[in-house]
Scaffold this active site. Structure first.
Site, mmCIF file in Angstrom:
data_model
loop_
_atom_site.group_PDB
_atom_site.id
_atom_site.type_symbol
_atom_site.label_atom_id
_atom_site.label_comp_id
_atom_site.label_asym_id
_atom_site.label_seq_id
_atom_site.Cartn_x
_atom_site.Cartn_y
_atom_site.Cartn_z
ATOM 1 N N ASN A 99 52.813 44.480 42.813
ATOM 2 C CA ASN A 99 51.164 44.608 42.386
ATOM 3 C C ASN A 99 50.502 44.586 43.723
ATOM 4 O O ASN A 99 50.199 43.631 44.396
ATOM 5 C CB ASN A 99 50.642 43.242 41.620
ATOM 6 C CG ASN A 99 49.162 43.710 41.319
ATOM 7 O OD1 ASN A 99 48.681 44.491 41.612
ATOM 8 N ND2 ASN A 99 48.735 42.292 40.616
ATOM 9 N N SER A 116 52.971 33.847 45.130
ATOM 10 C CA SER A 116 53.659 33.612 46.432
ATOM 11 C C SER A 116 55.270 33.791 46.253
ATOM 12 O O SER A 116 56.097 33.042 47.018
ATOM 13 C CB SER A 116 53.277 32.278 47.039
ATOM 14 O OG SER A 116 52.214 32.268 47.380
ATOM 15 N N LYS A 136 47.346 45.342 44.072
ATOM 16 C CA LYS A 136 45.811 45.120 43.922
ATOM 17 C C LYS A 136 45.242 46.169 44.653
ATOM 18 O O LYS A 136 45.402 47.340 44.487
ATOM 19 C CB LYS A 136 45.773 43.560 44.501
ATOM 20 C CG LYS A 136 46.691 42.684 43.974
ATOM 21 C CD LYS A 136 46.469 41.224 44.351
ATOM 22 C CE LYS A 136 47.436 40.278 43.633
ATOM 23 N NZ LYS A 136 47.192 39.021 44.039
ATOM 24 N N GLU A 166 51.877 33.581 35.993
ATOM 25 C CA GLU A 166 51.027 33.343 37.398
ATOM 26 C C GLU A 166 50.419 32.517 37.307
ATOM 27 O O GLU A 166 49.059 32.245 36.942
ATOM 28 C CB GLU A 166 50.520 34.645 37.679
ATOM 29 C CG GLU A 166 51.256 36.041 37.722
ATOM 30 C CD GLU A 166 50.659 37.008 38.619
ATOM 31 O OE1 GLU A 166 51.500 37.341 39.467
ATOM 32 O OE2 GLU A 166 49.460 37.303 38.618
ATOM 33 N N GLY A 226 48.555 34.069 46.232
ATOM 34 C CA GLY A 226 47.973 34.375 47.562
ATOM 35 C C GLY A 226 47.897 33.321 48.540
ATOM 36 O O GLY A 226 47.080 33.117 49.522
ATOM 37 N N GLU A 282 42.958 37.431 38.430
ATOM 38 C CA GLU A 282 41.732 38.169 39.252
ATOM 39 C C GLU A 282 40.738 38.827 38.124
ATOM 40 O O GLU A 282 39.637 38.797 38.519
ATOM 41 C CB GLU A 282 42.316 39.037 40.496
ATOM 42 C CG GLU A 282 42.668 38.127 41.436
ATOM 43 C CD GLU A 282 44.015 38.676 42.293
ATOM 44 O OE1 GLU A 282 44.291 39.926 42.257
ATOM 45 O OE2 GLU A 282 44.709 38.187 42.900
ATOM 46 N N HIS A 307 45.369 40.005 34.343
ATOM 47 C CA HIS A 307 45.648 39.415 35.691
ATOM 48 C C HIS A 307 44.498 38.287 35.656
ATOM 49 O O HIS A 307 43.279 38.537 35.641
ATOM 50 C CB HIS A 307 45.589 40.234 36.629
ATOM 51 C CG HIS A 307 46.216 39.710 38.175
ATOM 52 N ND1 HIS A 307 45.485 38.954 38.735
ATOM 53 C CD2 HIS A 307 47.445 39.800 38.439
ATOM 54 C CE1 HIS A 307 46.274 38.625 40.030
ATOM 55 N NE2 HIS A 307 47.652 39.171 39.807
HETATM 56 P P1 13P Z 1 50.812 36.696 45.787
HETATM 57 O O1 13P Z 1 52.469 37.273 45.816
HETATM 58 O O2 13P Z 1 50.204 37.546 46.943
HETATM 59 O O3 13P Z 1 50.590 35.338 45.728
HETATM 60 O O4 13P Z 1 50.072 37.441 44.480
HETATM 61 C C1 13P Z 1 50.941 37.086 43.085
HETATM 62 C C2 13P Z 1 49.932 38.096 42.039
HETATM 63 O O5 13P Z 1 48.836 37.798 41.838
HETATM 64 C C3 13P Z 1 50.521 39.453 41.647
HETATM 65 O O6 13P Z 1 50.160 39.914 40.566
#
Ligand code: 13P
Length: 252
Positions: A10, A214, A12, A168, A174, A98, A96
């Protein structure tokens, strides 16, 4: 029996078109010998077509990061599932954290999107997960159950394989803080049980449940080794071809 792992990048809101194409050109040779893992890349909308072309008819699939639930219409700024199919997507990330956190996406929208993706022949990668506060208050299972039941209300599945769920934990995204393999497995097992309750155990056995938060080259193997972890949804560590290839090759 363990399912074939599915590892999804992903990206983003990262990478221009040429950066996406450069990634694909570097990445494909690095994973050309990997046969027992399914892989998908989710670039930003602007790069979908270019990435589809760069991937060609090979084994790496294309995913989108979001979509609207209608096929077309007066929805300025939105992208429909028909357009995603047309651009070459087989998968779409839905709900997601976010999107829930920054764009106010609620359970009603998530559920309409899941239904629409399935109707249009896209495999939804449905994201669920608790915040740090919710975990600390012991509400992890309650939150995950509410999100999952909300999103899947009224959905009928054929085999179960046409749905992917991603667990997640928001506190692990992140932040460099990964859930331990045991912590993740506990929630994955719970999700598998919920899916069995909703769709039956055969169907639940066919749905892949990915872990996200992560995931790195160094922790991928221990996470993927857990009974109910069928793959990973990778953010930061998927941005470099070398690092994402190491995750795809987690078996060594
Ligand atoms: P990270 O791997 O950067 O923690 O992000 C995970 C994520 O949100 C994947 O959709």
């Amino acid at each position: 029996m363990k399912k074939r792992p599915f590892i999804v990048a992903n990206w983003k809101m990262n990478k221009t078109i040429s950066e996406c194409v450069d990634f694909v050109e570097e990445f494909l040779p690095l994973v050309s010998m990997v046969e027992d893992v399914d892989v998908a890349l989710a670039p930003p909308f602007t790069s979908l077509t270019a990435v589809a072309r760069a991937l060609g008819p090979g084994r790496v699939s294309l995913a989108a990061q979001n979509m609207h639930w209608e096929e077309s219409g007066a929805f300025t700024g939105e992208i429909s599932p028909v357009m995603l199919r047309d651009a070459g997507c087989g998968y779409v990330i839905i709900g997601h954290s976010e999107r829930r956190q920054y764009f106010g996406e609620g359970e009603g929208e998530v559920s309409r999107k899941v239904a629409s993706a399935l109707r249009e022949g896209l495999v939804p990668i449905l994201c669920v997960g608790e915040t740090l506060g919710e975990r600390e208050y012991g509400k992890t299972f309650e939150v995950v159950e509410r999100q999952l039941r909300g999103a899947l209300d009224g959905i009928v599945l054929e085999s179960g394989a046409e749905l992917v769920v991603a667990y997640e934990p928001v506190w692990a995204i992140g932040t460099g803080k990964t859930a331990t393999p045991e912590e993740a497995q506990e929630v994955h097992h719970f999700i598998r049980g919920l899916l069995a309750n909703i769709f039956g155990s055969e169907s639940a056995g066919n749905t892949r449940i990915l872990y996200g938060g992560s995931v790195k080259p160094d922790n991928a193997a221990s996470l993927m080794g857990m009974a109910d972890i069928d793959g990973g949804l990778v953010g930061g560590a998927s941005l470099q071809p070398e690092s994402f290839a190491r995750i795809v090759k987690f078996r060594g």
